[in-house]
Motif scaffolding. Structure first.
Motif, short mmCIF file in Angstrom:
data_model
loop_
_atom_site.label_atom_id
_atom_site.label_comp_id
_atom_site.label_asym_id
_atom_site.label_seq_id
_atom_site.Cartn_x
_atom_site.Cartn_y
_atom_site.Cartn_z
N VAL A 34 61.68 35.14 72.31
CA VAL A 34 62.30 35.82 73.45
C VAL A 34 62.27 34.88 74.65
O VAL A 34 61.23 34.30 74.97
CB VAL A 34 61.56 37.14 73.78
N TRP A 57 53.33 36.68 83.34
CA TRP A 57 53.95 36.45 82.03
C TRP A 57 53.53 35.12 81.43
O TRP A 57 53.81 34.85 80.26
CB TRP A 57 55.48 36.54 82.13
N SER A 60 52.18 34.60 77.88
CA SER A 60 53.12 34.85 76.79
C SER A 60 53.90 33.61 76.39
O SER A 60 54.54 33.59 75.34
CB SER A 60 54.12 35.94 77.19
N LEU A 89 63.92 37.28 80.60
CA LEU A 89 63.18 38.50 80.94
C LEU A 89 62.59 38.48 82.35
O LEU A 89 62.56 39.52 83.01
CB LEU A 89 62.06 38.69 79.91
N HIS A 107 59.60 45.52 75.99
CA HIS A 107 58.66 44.40 76.08
C HIS A 107 57.28 44.82 76.58
O HIS A 107 56.33 44.07 76.42
CB HIS A 107 59.22 43.33 77.01
N LYS A 110 54.35 44.77 74.08
CA LYS A 110 53.92 43.41 73.76
C LYS A 110 53.04 42.83 74.88
O LYS A 110 52.00 42.23 74.62
CB LYS A 110 55.15 42.55 73.55
#
Length: 173
Positions: A34, A57, A60, A89, A107, A110
């Protein structure tokens, strides 16, 4: 132009700037591919260090792609085109994402798994740790409960000292 693909875990890999006017266009991806973020900079390692220290983020990020462009003007155009067409995102500008929807429900599960693992959390944690607006957080928790991705574990003392409902983000096979 050189395009570089690498895992962020590779030690000592520093993207080399081909010339003094070149500007890097980079993309960050999570483990599932992603697209998380698109950006430009002159010095990738310095910029990425800022992302690492200030972006929720960042944990990730699993891999990146880097493309050196010969001028800032070309890099800015390429960045704008990439954000508009690829819809990363976490890019707010040029992406048409309202400020209150940085974490689409698709999302959020996750992110909560990555942030909390099997630890318990409450809606207030999502609001304060992830910056999700209160009304949005309540609705998203409800939706993830309905989908069977969050589980109510019970009540325990929250940050306010009151008993509040706590959840666990369930692993997905």
């Amino acid at each position: 132009m050189t395009e570089l693909h690498a895992q962020t875990e590779v030690a000592g890999l520093v993207p080399v700037r081909p010339g003094p006017d070149h500007v890097a266009l980079y993309r960050f991806f999570d483990a599932d591919g992603v697209l998380l973020y698109v950006g430009i900079c002159d010095e990738p390692m310095a910029r990425w260090s800022k992302h690492a220290s200030g972006k929720l983020w960042w944990p990730s990020v699993h891999r990146f792609r880097l493309l050196w462009l010969p001028s800032r003007r070309e890099a800015e155009k390429a960045e704008r085109d990439a954000i508009v067409s690829e819809k990363p995102l976490h890019n707010r500008a040029m992406n048409g994402i309202p400020n209150g929807d940085r974490f689409p429900v698709v999302h959020l599960h996750k992110f909560t798994r990555e942030l909390y693992g099997d630890d318990l959390f409450c809606t207030r944690d999502l609001i304060e740790d992830l910056g999700i607006p209160e009304g949005s957080a309540v609705n998203k928790v409800r939706e993830l409960l309905d989908k069977g991705l969050f589980q109510v574990v019970g009540k325990k003392l929250g940050r306010s000292g009151r008993a509040v409902r706590h959840y666990r983000a369930l692993p997905v096979d």
